[in-house]
Design a protein around this motif. Structure first.
Motif, short mmCIF file in Angstrom:
data_model
loop_
_atom_site.label_atom_id
_atom_site.label_comp_id
_atom_site.label_asym_id
_atom_site.label_seq_id
_atom_site.Cartn_x
_atom_site.Cartn_y
_atom_site.Cartn_z
N GLY A 165 0.83 -1.19 0.00
CA GLY A 165 0.00 0.00 0.00
C GLY A 165 0.87 1.24 0.00
N SER A 166 0.24 2.38 -0.10
CA SER A 166 0.96 3.65 -0.09
C SER A 166 0.12 4.66 0.68
N THR A 167 0.55 5.88 0.66
CA THR A 167 -0.22 6.92 1.32
C THR A 167 -1.63 7.01 0.74
N ASN A 168 -1.73 6.82 -0.57
CA ASN A 168 -3.01 7.03 -1.25
C ASN A 168 -3.76 5.75 -1.61
N THR A 169 -3.14 4.60 -1.46
CA THR A 169 -3.82 3.35 -1.83
C THR A 169 -3.66 2.32 -0.72
N PRO A 170 -4.70 1.54 -0.49
CA PRO A 170 -4.61 0.53 0.57
C PRO A 170 -3.74 -0.65 0.14
N GLY A 171 -3.10 -1.26 1.10
CA GLY A 171 -2.35 -2.48 0.83
C GLY A 171 -3.27 -3.69 0.92
N TYR A 172 -2.76 -4.83 0.52
CA TYR A 172 -3.57 -6.04 0.60
C TYR A 172 -2.67 -7.26 0.67
N THR A 173 -3.27 -8.34 1.13
CA THR A 173 -2.62 -9.64 1.17
C THR A 173 -3.54 -10.63 0.49
N ILE A 174 -2.98 -11.44 -0.40
CA ILE A 174 -3.74 -12.47 -1.10
C ILE A 174 -3.06 -13.81 -0.79
N ILE A 175 -3.84 -14.78 -0.34
CA ILE A 175 -3.31 -16.11 -0.06
C ILE A 175 -3.99 -17.09 -1.00
N ILE A 176 -3.20 -17.73 -1.86
CA ILE A 176 -3.73 -18.64 -2.87
C ILE A 176 -3.34 -20.07 -2.52
N GLN A 177 -4.33 -20.90 -2.31
CA GLN A 177 -4.09 -22.32 -2.06
C GLN A 177 -3.88 -23.04 -3.39
N ASN A 178 -3.26 -24.19 -3.34
CA ASN A 178 -2.98 -24.96 -4.55
C ASN A 178 -4.25 -25.34 -5.32
N ASP A 179 -5.38 -25.45 -4.63
CA ASP A 179 -6.62 -25.80 -5.31
C ASP A 179 -7.34 -24.58 -5.91
N GLY A 180 -6.73 -23.40 -5.76
CA GLY A 180 -7.32 -22.18 -6.31
C GLY A 180 -8.15 -21.39 -5.32
N ASN A 181 -8.46 -21.99 -4.16
CA ASN A 181 -9.18 -21.22 -3.13
C ASN A 181 -8.29 -20.06 -2.70
N THR A 182 -8.87 -18.89 -2.69
CA THR A 182 -8.10 -17.68 -2.44
C THR A 182 -8.77 -16.85 -1.36
N HIS A 183 -7.98 -16.36 -0.44
CA HIS A 183 -8.45 -15.45 0.60
C HIS A 183 -7.70 -14.14 0.42
N TYR A 184 -8.41 -13.04 0.55
CA TYR A 184 -7.74 -11.75 0.43
C TYR A 184 -8.17 -10.83 1.56
N TYR A 185 -7.25 -9.95 1.91
CA TYR A 185 -7.45 -9.00 3.00
C TYR A 185 -6.97 -7.65 2.49
N ILE A 186 -7.86 -6.67 2.48
CA ILE A 186 -7.52 -5.34 2.00
C ILE A 186 -7.53 -4.38 3.19
N ALA A 187 -6.40 -3.73 3.41
CA ALA A 187 -6.28 -2.81 4.54
C ALA A 187 -7.04 -1.52 4.24
N PRO A 188 -7.46 -0.83 5.28
CA PRO A 188 -8.02 0.50 5.04
C PRO A 188 -6.89 1.41 4.54
N SER A 189 -7.24 2.37 3.71
CA SER A 189 -6.20 3.28 3.21
C SER A 189 -5.71 4.15 4.36
N ARG A 190 -4.52 4.67 4.20
CA ARG A 190 -3.98 5.56 5.23
C ARG A 190 -4.84 6.81 5.37
N ALA A 191 -5.45 7.23 4.27
CA ALA A 191 -6.35 8.39 4.33
C ALA A 191 -7.58 8.06 5.18
N GLN A 192 -8.12 6.84 5.04
CA GLN A 192 -9.26 6.43 5.86
C GLN A 192 -8.88 6.42 7.34
N ILE A 193 -7.70 5.95 7.62
CA ILE A 193 -7.24 5.90 9.01
C ILE A 193 -7.08 7.32 9.55
N ALA A 194 -6.46 8.19 8.75
CA ALA A 194 -6.23 9.57 9.18
C ALA A 194 -7.54 10.33 9.36
#
Length: 152
Positions: free
Chosen positions: A32-61
């Protein structure tokens, strides 16, 4: 030998083969950056995917001062078979990651972010930087396809 013993031994062997054959997940992290949220994507071998998107720094501020912080967005998805296979294939071509060239690139203070992939305890160099390594370039293309397919 009793048939129960043989069946039990066969079952244990089968479970062992299945567990050993499973590939560990691939994790993609965007800082992420000051203007865009970061994220984490976890991909299992079978294609099942979990993702987590952080709030942007602007949202936090700009939180409302009540002490409640903006929350992460999370979800699940199924990555297409072709993209999943390509991701694991390109990841394998880049192993071991510590042998990959580390090529830095200039980044904006407001818009700069890092994009890295972790697999089997190893982490790639920053995938948001251009590279002259063809295997790494192929991995970057595939990671961007994953991100696009998941609409993150």
């Amino acid at each position: 030998m009793s048939s129960t013993y043989i069946h039990t031994a066969f079952f244990v062997l089968l479970v062992t083969i299945v567990v050993v054959a499973q590939k560990p997940p691939v994790t993609i992290v965007n800082s992420g950056s000051t203007n865009t949220p970061g994220y984490t994507i976890i991909i299992q071998n079978d294609g099942n995917t979990h993702y987590y998107i952080a709030p942007s720094r602007a949202q936090i501020a700009n939180s409302d001062g009540t002490g409640q912080q903006p929350t992460w967005t999370n979800g699940t998805a199924q990555l297409s078979s072709s993209t999943r296979k390509s991701l694991y294939c390109q990841t394998k071509h880049c192993e071991p990651f510590n042998k990959l060239p580390v090529e830095s690139c200039g980044k904006s203070v407001s818009f700069g972010f890092t994009l890295k992939l972790t697999y089997k305890g190893e982490t790639t160099p920053d995938l948001s930087c251009p590279t002259t390594n063809q295997n790494l370039e192929n991995l970057i293309t595939t990671v961007n396809k994953v991100i696009s397919e998941l609409k993150i």
